[in-house]
Scaffold this active site. Sequence first.
Site, PDB file in Angstrom:
ATOM      1  CB  CYS A  57      12.467  46.909   1.134  1.00  0.00           C
ATOM      2  SG  CYS A  57      11.222  46.324  -0.029  1.00  0.00           S
ATOM      3  CD  GLU A  74      -1.440  -0.508   3.601  1.00  0.00           C
ATOM      4  OE1 GLU A  74      -1.422   0.317   4.513  1.00  0.00           O
ATOM      5  OE2 GLU A  74      -2.274  -1.434   3.514  1.00  0.00           O
ATOM      6  CB  CYS A  94      10.177  50.601  -1.108  1.00  0.00           C
ATOM      7  SG  CYS A  94      10.454  49.954   0.550  1.00  0.00           S
ATOM      8  CB  CYS A  99       9.488  45.842   3.511  1.00  0.00           C
ATOM      9  SG  CYS A  99       9.131  47.522   2.968  1.00  0.00           S
ATOM     10  CE  LYS A 130       7.184   5.050   5.302  1.00  0.00           C
ATOM     11  NZ  LYS A 130       6.961   6.399   5.774  1.00  0.00           N
ATOM     12  CE1 TYR A 134      -0.837   3.449   9.187  1.00  0.00           C
ATOM     13  CE2 TYR A 134      -1.130   5.178   7.550  1.00  0.00           C
ATOM     14  CZ  TYR A 134      -0.558   4.724   8.722  1.00  0.00           C
ATOM     15  OH  TYR A 134       0.284   5.534   9.422  1.00  0.00           O
ATOM     16  CG  ASP A 147       6.234  12.162   3.511  1.00  0.00           C
ATOM     17  OD1 ASP A 147       6.403  11.730   4.663  1.00  0.00           O
ATOM     18  OD2 ASP A 147       7.090  12.800   2.883  1.00  0.00           O
ATOM     19  CB  CYS A 152       6.734  48.711   0.245  1.00  0.00           C
ATOM     20  SG  CYS A 152       7.726  47.607  -0.764  1.00  0.00           S
ATOM     21  CE  LYS A 193      10.758   6.158   3.994  1.00  0.00           C
ATOM     22  NZ  LYS A 193      11.848   6.592   4.838  1.00  0.00           N
TER      23      LYS A 193
HETATM   24  S1  IVH Z   1       1.708   0.923   8.918  1.00  0.00           S
HETATM   25  C1  IVH Z   1       3.422  -0.976  12.741  1.00  0.00           C
HETATM   26  N1  IVH Z   1       0.949   1.896   6.599  1.00  0.00           N
HETATM   27  O1  IVH Z   1       4.981   5.604   8.009  1.00  0.00           O
HETATM   28  C2  IVH Z   1       3.149  -0.406  11.390  1.00  0.00           C
HETATM   29  N2  IVH Z   1       2.327   3.242   7.997  1.00  0.00           N
HETATM   30  O2  IVH Z   1       7.788   4.995   8.652  1.00  0.00           O
HETATM   31  C3  IVH Z   1       2.475   0.883  11.457  1.00  0.00           C
HETATM   32  N3  IVH Z   1       2.804   5.457   7.094  1.00  0.00           N
HETATM   33  O3  IVH Z   1       4.642   5.630  11.490  1.00  0.00           O
HETATM   34  C4  IVH Z   1       2.571   1.672  10.232  1.00  0.00           C
HETATM   35  N4  IVH Z   1       1.653   5.225   5.227  1.00  0.00           N
HETATM   36  O4  IVH Z   1       3.046   7.133  10.105  1.00  0.00           O
HETATM   37  C5  IVH Z   1       1.648   2.118   7.731  1.00  0.00           C
HETATM   38  N5  IVH Z   1       0.178   2.646   4.549  1.00  0.00           N
HETATM   39  C6  IVH Z   1       0.864   2.862   5.664  1.00  0.00           C
HETATM   40  C7  IVH Z   1       1.533   4.063   5.910  1.00  0.00           C
HETATM   41  C8  IVH Z   1       2.266   4.220   7.097  1.00  0.00           C
HETATM   42  C9  IVH Z   1       2.407   6.025   5.948  1.00  0.00           C
HETATM   43  C10 IVH Z   1       3.679   6.104   8.105  1.00  0.00           C
HETATM   44  C11 IVH Z   1       3.253   5.862   9.542  1.00  0.00           C
HETATM   45  C12 IVH Z   1       4.422   5.204  10.191  1.00  0.00           C
HETATM   46  C13 IVH Z   1       5.563   5.592   9.300  1.00  0.00           C
HETATM   47  C14 IVH Z   1       6.690   4.600   9.407  1.00  0.00           C
END
Ligand code: IVH
Length: 668
Positions: free
Chosen positions: A401, A113, A404, A419, A115, A222, A117, A424, A307
């Site tokens: 500035c 799934e 101006c 400024c 990840k 999630y 941010d 200005c 990552k």
């Molecule tokens: S599962 C024990 N699923 O990534 C597992 N985390 O680097 C709990 N995050 O602390 C995390 N998307 O804040 C999970 N699909 C996803 C996620 C996710 C983002 C974040 C989460 C976690 C951090 C870890």
Amino acid sequence: MSTPAERHRFLCDEIARHAHAYYVLDLPSVSDAEYDALYNELLALEAAHPELVAPTSPSQRVGAAPREGFRKVERATRMYSLDNAYTEDDLREFDRRVREGHGHDELVVYVAEPKIDGASIEVTYEDGVLVLATTRGDGAVGEDVTTNVRTIQAVPLQIPEKRTLTLRGEIFIRPIDLETINERRRADGDPEFANPRNAAAGSLRLLDARLTAERPLRAVFYDLVERYFEHHHAMLAHLAAVGLPTHRREHLCRGVDEVIAFITRFDTERRALPFETDGVVLKVDDLQLRDELGFTARFPRWATAWKYAAETAETVLREITCDVGRTGALTPVAILDPVQLSGTTVSRASLHNLDQIASKDIRVGDTVVLQKAGEIIPQVLRVVPERRPESAVPWQPPTVCPSCGRPVEREEGVAALRCVNARCPGRLEAAVWYFTRRGAMDVDRLGQSLVEQLVREGLVTDLADVFALPGKRDRLLGLERMGDKSVQSLVDAIENAKTSRRFDQLLTALGIPLVGSVAAKLVAERYGDLRGLLDRDPSEVRQELETIDGIGAKMAESVARFLADPDVHAMLEKMLALGVVAKQPMKAARAEGGPLAGLSFCVTGSFEDKREAIWERIEAAGGEVHKSVKKGTTYLLAGEKVGKTKTDDAAKKGAKVIDWSAFLALLG
Ligand code: IVH
């Protein structure tokens, strides 16, 4: 006839249903105007029958008075973090350990799934009602941010599920929304957020939740602490089924080879997602197997985070200049040798604030590494020390500035220069641009260079002067690149803006400190129109606004201070005299009716009907036609033979891609 209680229930359900369609499914089911009409009816009904107000009513999302701090909450089940995988070998090693723990050598099913941010969150529902939301904190102890989370439209206040649900997920901001926030912060003189994650985490922990309500936060869940399911994918499906926001992008992989194939494919797909992803989370699907695998001191053994390497580019920084904001804040900007990065040419990058320059030791002449935050906003990641020319010296912030030439002030404790010259020209240019830009007063034809000329030539000395431009055709014709045609379309756009915007939109466009679109709506509802507001004494306005739910003392004070400025008052009177009639929010709701009101469409690809016929149909139903997808376009209506670049690009700009049958459904 339904009773008030029945009507109340109906309105709450309808509003929650539309919010779910918009914020969770990304499939708006009504126009903004219709939504506002329902919401206003709810407010009116609750004002007449205060006994109907319940914590689960959509009216209770506005936030409450600021707190001193956040209550600490110890959680029963710790929130873990994830181990990372950067190479194929890392993934195979992870899979090997899982299978080892499993005891036998068959393929393990993983859920892959996105990840996301953002900032992690835990939210608890009891008996179907949202009762608690906490930040991650140190994992074992989090902070109670329930009031803040209640302002997030994507998070339902009530769900059809009686069992306790302790959900884990992510609060995030879409990169496209971050641009808007930063624009605003630049103008207000607040330091910009460097990336969507910082913006989300910062917004979540605001002590005044009414300010959180102004931030376009989204959410995705999630994970579920309770063990009601045997498989992770079934749990995700259940969350979605009860109306909770999920990423809806999970993919089942049988064995590590399928995982690797998926992450390769997903590297392209993820760029079109409405949220920023920096990787893929892999989780063992079988929850029984998860229990057997357990945790290390820091991570679950049953999950890991892949990552992606961020795309970067190197170039030379030629100059550091400062942009002047509406309130006089100076934002340092790197001027770069143009370079290609993730599909666009980059020649400027905001350096956000003075601290960033100092902490990264960025100097003119340096070769710098660029990266795009949220795939959109270029930023300087770091310098390449080996390539620093000997002549490069630390950058000295300007003492005057750049617009101006008057001395700038450095605020105590804040990494910001300002400024303070109210006259200005740079500040005025920024204010005019902010006022007229798309989504504000929407004078489409007023680009940055034209604004510069208008200010330089003295054609615009305050915001109201914009509306006097139609009477100054001859002078407009004397400006660079302004022929008959462009002058005419500018004049048309301004005339149109005079009467087509709502009062709350006008208020937002004015850029009153602390007053975003949510608060502006409340102010607009209270006073009806600009005349109504100007006729009140500023100190009365302050008192009146303070009694409104969702407007804090600081916001009320800010509006009053704005109105008390004689220059501002005169400028607003001038607007009225020049024929600006901002519409009342409620009236607009009725006049604009039609199933597509408030929605905009760009049509691409081939259809049975002629393109023009489709455009007509959109407009007849109250919708707006955009010739190309731009920021603010709601839908890309895609026919046959539409390339993926086009749909990806549309999604990036925040437009939802729909086909003909979905379009017909919107028409009703
Ligand atoms: S599962 C024990 N699923 O990534 C597992 N985390 O680097 C709990 N995050 O602390 C995390 N998307 O804040 C999970 N699909 C996803 C996620 C996710 C983002 C974040 C989460 C976690 C951090 C870890």
